[in-house]
Design an enzyme around this catalytic site. Structure first.
Site, short mmCIF file in Angstrom:
data_model
loop_
_atom_site.label_atom_id
_atom_site.label_comp_id
_atom_site.label_asym_id
_atom_site.label_seq_id
_atom_site.Cartn_x
_atom_site.Cartn_y
_atom_site.Cartn_z
NE ARG A 263 -2.35 0.65 3.73
CZ ARG A 263 -1.85 1.61 4.78
NH1 ARG A 263 -1.80 2.77 4.28
NH2 ARG A 263 -1.72 1.09 5.96
CG HIS A 267 -6.34 1.76 5.96
ND1 HIS A 267 -6.35 0.61 5.63
CD2 HIS A 267 -7.67 1.95 6.49
CE1 HIS A 267 -7.58 0.15 5.85
NE2 HIS A 267 -8.38 0.88 6.33
CE1 TYR A 276 0.80 2.60 8.50
CE2 TYR A 276 -0.81 4.36 9.85
CZ TYR A 276 -0.50 3.48 8.69
OH TYR A 276 -1.26 3.56 7.51
#
Length: 376
Positions: A263, A267, A276
């Site tokens: 990805r 998200h 993160y």
């Protein structure tokens, strides 16, 4: 060494095109039209993501989940289906729908908040796509359970159709996923389940979802065949998906496919991935971009010339803008319709939420100006 480098997925998977677009295994027999159709779909999906992102930033759309960097998985797998088959997508399979002609104007209208009935009224469908797509599933793994049930329905009816569904790496931690694969294995459901392993379940890395070496091997416990493919190699995804679809269609039961991808973006647009993720990780995966890889291959094979990629991008941008313009003509539904069709009867909690929404729409603070007075 950063943790992501220590724990990045190995390359023990099926691959036809390496990251440089070089052929490392004999490519499958695919018509030129299909190859070019897959390429155009991937480009269309990438540009569609960019357009809807801009709309979200302007407030026209509340939230989106982009497929950027993962286009080869759902496009390559869906291309293996045939007319009459079924597809149960999650929220990152835009390329699958676009490949089979799911209309962008209707998709954009839905993102903007129009009800299905309103969309049907203003953007009627003259012809349904050859493959039937269910609405996008947001509850994790439920689409896999329903897909297996759909596959069994076709089997009981004697329809020689195949049902394909998608799941993320994080969603394999859900019980519905295992129940679906177990049922499919026991009853030889004509289904194909594709795990889109993009390395992250929102902010949780894949290695925190399972202690197994691969997600593909989860199929062993359920007694069904499994494959692990390079998810950024559309030819590899297509080849193994076509084998799985053929197996299901001839009565040999289900298959589970893990497609290893990444990805490259957030998200969804409510997420901030820099909190993160290491920027070096994204850069590492950008070199494996599935569109660049496939484009290099098609140029080398003479199916594209040097001017074609940009011409195709310009054309799809125009198509997208026309679809958006049509979608903007569809009236947005009243906010209170979000409460419809959830439960048979109203509950106190739902009425309370509805009253809070009314207060907010009336310009009152739902927390300080609303007491719930008058509710039964």
């Amino acid at each position: 060494m950063p943790q992501w480098q220590e724990e990045r997925p190995d390359e023990d998977f099926f691959r036809i095109l390496d990251p440089d677009g070089e052929v490392v295994k004999d490519p499958p027999e695919i018509s030129d039209d299909t190859l070019l159709g897959m390429y155009r779909t991937m480009v269309l999906s990438r540009e569609f993501d960019e357009k809807t992102l801009h709309m979200q930033r302007r407030g026209e759309v509340s939230i989106i989940a982009r497929a950027t960097g993962e286009e080869a998985v759902s496009c390559g797998s869906a291309a293996a289906l045939k007319e009459g088959d079924w597809c149960f997508p999650s929220y990152r399979q835009t390329p699958a729908g676009l490949y089979w002609g799911v209309r962008m104007d209707r998709a954009v209208a839905a993102l903007m908040g129009a009800e299905p009935e309103t969309i049907d009224e203003h953007l009627p469908v003259d012809e349904e796509p050859p493959v039937t797509f269910t609405p996008i599933y947001v509850p994790l793994a439920v689409n896999v359970t329903n897909a297996v049930g759909s596959a069994m329905t076709d089997r009981f009816r004697g329809d020689n159709n195949v049902t394909m569904s998608y799941i993320g790496d994080g969603s394999t931690s859900q019980g519905d996923f295992h129940e679906a694969l177990n049922f499919a294995g026991v009853f030889d459901a004509p289904s194909v389940t594709v795990c889109q392993n993009n390395q992250w379940a929102i902010s949780v890395p894949a290695h925190r979802q399972t202690a197994a070496e691969t997600f593909a091997q989860k199929a062993v416990a359920h007694g069904i065949p499994h494959e692990r493919v390079d998810g950024n190699d559309i030819l590899a995804v297509f080849e193994k998906s076509r084998e799985a679809v053929r197996r299901a269609r001839q009565g040999d039961g289900p298959t589970f496919i893990e497609a290893v991808t990444y990805r490259m973006v957030e998200h969804n647009t409510a997420d901030e991935e820099s909190v993160y993720r290491d920027e070096d990780e994204r850069v590492y995966w950008e070199d494996k971009d599935p569109i660049d890889r496939f484009e290099t291959y098609l140029l080398r094979e003479g199916l594209l010339d040097e001017r074609d990629p940009e011409d195709i991008r310009e054309t799809v941008r125009e198509d997208i803008q026309e679809a958006v313009n049509r979608a903007r003509e569809v009236p947005v539904s009243e906010p209170e319709t979000m409460f419809d069709n959830h439960l048979k009867d109203d509950t106190w909690k739902r009425e309370h939420q509805r009253a809070e929404l009314r207060a907010e729409l009336d310009g009152r603070n739902p927390f300080t100006d609303f007491t719930g007075e008058g509710l039964e």
